[in-house]
Write an enzyme that holds these catalytic residues in place. Structure first.
Site, PDB file in Angstrom:
ATOM      1  N   ILE A  91      43.989  12.611 -16.233  1.00 15.46           N
ATOM      2  CA  ILE A  91      43.743  12.297 -14.688  1.00 15.46           C
ATOM      3  C   ILE A  91      44.763  13.377 -14.187  1.00 15.46           C
ATOM      4  CG2 ILE A  91      44.141  11.340 -12.221  1.00 15.46           C
ATOM      5  CD1 ILE A  91      41.638  10.862 -14.114  1.00 15.46           C
ATOM      6  N   ILE A  92      46.346  12.780 -15.518  1.00 15.15           N
ATOM      7  CA  ILE A  92      47.674  14.111 -14.820  1.00 15.15           C
ATOM      8  C   ILE A  92      47.760  14.958 -16.252  1.00 15.15           C
ATOM      9  CG2 ILE A  92      48.300  11.925 -13.056  1.00 15.15           C
ATOM     10  CD1 ILE A  92      50.239  11.349 -15.292  1.00 15.15           C
ATOM     11  N   GLU A  96      48.915  11.877 -22.799  1.00 20.82           N
ATOM     12  CA  GLU A  96      47.826  11.873 -23.421  1.00 20.82           C
ATOM     13  C   GLU A  96      47.094  13.443 -23.669  1.00 20.82           C
ATOM     14  OE1 GLU A  96      46.121   9.758 -25.367  1.00 20.82           O
ATOM     15  OE2 GLU A  96      47.852   8.503 -24.726  1.00 20.82           O
ATOM     16  N   LYS A  99      49.708  15.546 -25.821  1.00 15.68           N
ATOM     17  CA  LYS A  99      48.645  15.299 -27.372  1.00 15.68           C
ATOM     18  C   LYS A  99      47.978  16.154 -27.876  1.00 15.68           C
ATOM     19  CE  LYS A  99      46.761  11.241 -28.693  1.00 15.68           C
ATOM     20  NZ  LYS A  99      47.111   9.312 -28.519  1.00 15.68           N
ATOM     21  N   HIS A 158      46.447   4.485 -13.639  1.00  9.29           N
ATOM     22  CA  HIS A 158      47.649   3.903 -15.039  1.00  9.29           C
ATOM     23  C   HIS A 158      48.218   4.237 -15.056  1.00  9.29           C
ATOM     24  CE1 HIS A 158      48.323   3.212 -18.538  1.00  9.29           C
ATOM     25  NE2 HIS A 158      47.148   2.424 -19.411  1.00  9.29           N
ATOM     26  N   GLU A 189      50.427   0.700 -15.115  1.00 13.73           N
ATOM     27  CA  GLU A 189      51.572   0.736 -15.869  1.00 13.73           C
ATOM     28  C   GLU A 189      52.412   2.443 -15.484  1.00 13.73           C
ATOM     29  OE1 GLU A 189      50.715   1.678 -20.152  1.00 13.73           O
ATOM     30  OE2 GLU A 189      48.537  -0.467 -20.357  1.00 13.73           O
ATOM     31  N   LEU A 216      39.155   7.418 -15.101  1.00 12.10           N
ATOM     32  CA  LEU A 216      38.188   8.002 -15.411  1.00 12.10           C
ATOM     33  C   LEU A 216      36.587   6.927 -15.257  1.00 12.10           C
ATOM     34  CD1 LEU A 216      36.624  11.426 -16.360  1.00 12.10           C
ATOM     35  CD2 LEU A 216      37.351   9.716 -18.465  1.00 12.10           C
ATOM     36  N   VAL A 217      37.410   6.430 -16.408  1.00 15.47           N
ATOM     37  CA  VAL A 217      36.716   5.010 -16.332  1.00 15.47           C
ATOM     38  C   VAL A 217      36.761   3.622 -15.620  1.00 15.47           C
ATOM     39  CG1 VAL A 217      35.704   6.097 -18.883  1.00 15.47           C
ATOM     40  CG2 VAL A 217      37.868   4.284 -18.445  1.00 15.47           C
ATOM     41  N   HIS A 221      41.485  -1.933 -18.715  1.00 12.59           N
ATOM     42  CA  HIS A 221      41.989  -2.268 -17.207  1.00 12.59           C
ATOM     43  C   HIS A 221      41.656  -2.390 -15.474  1.00 12.59           C
ATOM     44  CE1 HIS A 221      46.201  -0.654 -18.788  1.00 12.59           C
ATOM     45  NE2 HIS A 221      45.743   0.450 -19.474  1.00 12.59           N
TER      46      HIS A 221
HETATM   47 CO    CO Z   1      46.411   1.912 -20.590  1.00 10.77          CO
END
Ligand code: CO
Length: 289
Positions: A91-92, A96, A99, A158, A189, A216-217, A221
């Site tokens: 998303i942002i 991740e 990475k 998230h 978070e 996305l899913v 969470h």
């Molecule tokens: Co998480």
């Protein structure tokens, strides 16, 4: 070069954070991958997950091996792929996403060409940049249920310790600008938290809250931190405060308009549109001294 098995050496690597929830993975990740297979019949389409925890769980629970970005690139190179486009479904441009670029830097020498599409939220409207935030807001509008006058849509994003978390503040602002006045975003978070938006909800006089993930899913969470039975799950907190709560258990990946945005971002990367904004990721710049 293994042209026969690998579509002329061209591949698209779709990269998500990942999930261990099978149903939401089918509806939100597999659905996007299917769109890519339809849109790019001449390309090898593969996927990878950036979450090492999720990859380990899938391996231990299901015996399923899923690549991360690096191992997917390793295999693509070994299979004779020379041109690869990576599309993050993140998303942002947070940790991740970064990475993914780490892996790209590691493997860029192994391919004639390697390109990376941008995540959902990246550019603001500018002289020569598109408005990713407005596009995301309009796509979301398609997916939102009808809300009553006294009901707020509270989206669970998230969030991140990365400065890219500020994307969610910008997104909130764009919601307001484009008339999505009954939509709030908070992070599980990151900032703002549920505690940060509770006073906003109270002041606005809303009596009902509709919860939906802005991820996305609708995975761990969404099922636990948002809609779970634990005392600190958002549903429980809001219910305890007297709100009537309902849940939309959907991810963004199942929204055809969101799928279309990712396809657009891939098309942009393929055409080297906005490439100068990404050059610094791979090439040391003259003015960096
Ligand atoms: Co998480």
């Amino acid at each position: 070069m293994n042209d026969g098995s690998l579509n002329g050496g061209r591949a698209i690597l779709v990269v998500a954070f990942g999930t261990t929830y099978r149903e939401t993975r089918r509806a939100n990740i597999d659905a996007v991958i299917e769109r890519y297979k339809e849109a790019y019949p001449d390309y090898e389409v593969r996927f990878a997950f950036t979450s090492e925890t999720i990859r380990r769980t899938l391996r231990e629970r299901d015996g399923e091996y899923v690549d991360n970005t690096a191992s997917a690139l390793e295999r693509l190179a070994a299979d004779g792929c020379s041109q690869v486009i990576i599309q993050p479904l993140h998303i942002i441009p947070g940790r991740e996403y970064k990475k993914i670029w780490q892996a790209v830097r590691l493997y860029s020498g192994r391919f004639a060409s390697i390109k990376v599409g941008r995540p959902l939220l990246y550019f603001f409207a500018g002289e020569d940049t598109p408005d990713d935030y407005l596009a995301a807001a309009e796509a979301l509008r398609d997916q939102l249920p009808e809300t009553a006058a006294d009901e707020v849509m509270l989206l669970m994003a998230h969030g991140s310790a990365d400065p890219a978390n500020a994307c969610y503040i910008a997104l909130q602002r764009v919601f307001t600008e484009c008339g999505l006045n009954q939509v709030l975003v908070a992070c599980v978070e990151g900032y703002p938290s549920l505690d940060d938006v509770l006073p906003v909800i109270a002041r606005s006089g809303w009596r009902r809250v509709c919860l939906m993930p802005f991820m996305l899913v609708a995975g761990d969470h969404a099922n636990n931190d948002m809609a779970g039975d634990e005392e600190d799950a958002w549903r429980s907190v809001l219910t305890a405060q007297g709100y009537e709560v309902r849940i939309v258990m959907q991810g963004l990946g199942q929204n055809p308009a969101v799928q279309q945005i990712y396809l657009q971002h891939t098309g942009d990367a393929l055409a080297d549109k906005y490439a100068r904004y990404f050059d610094t990721e791979l090439t040391p710049q003259e003015d960096a001294r």
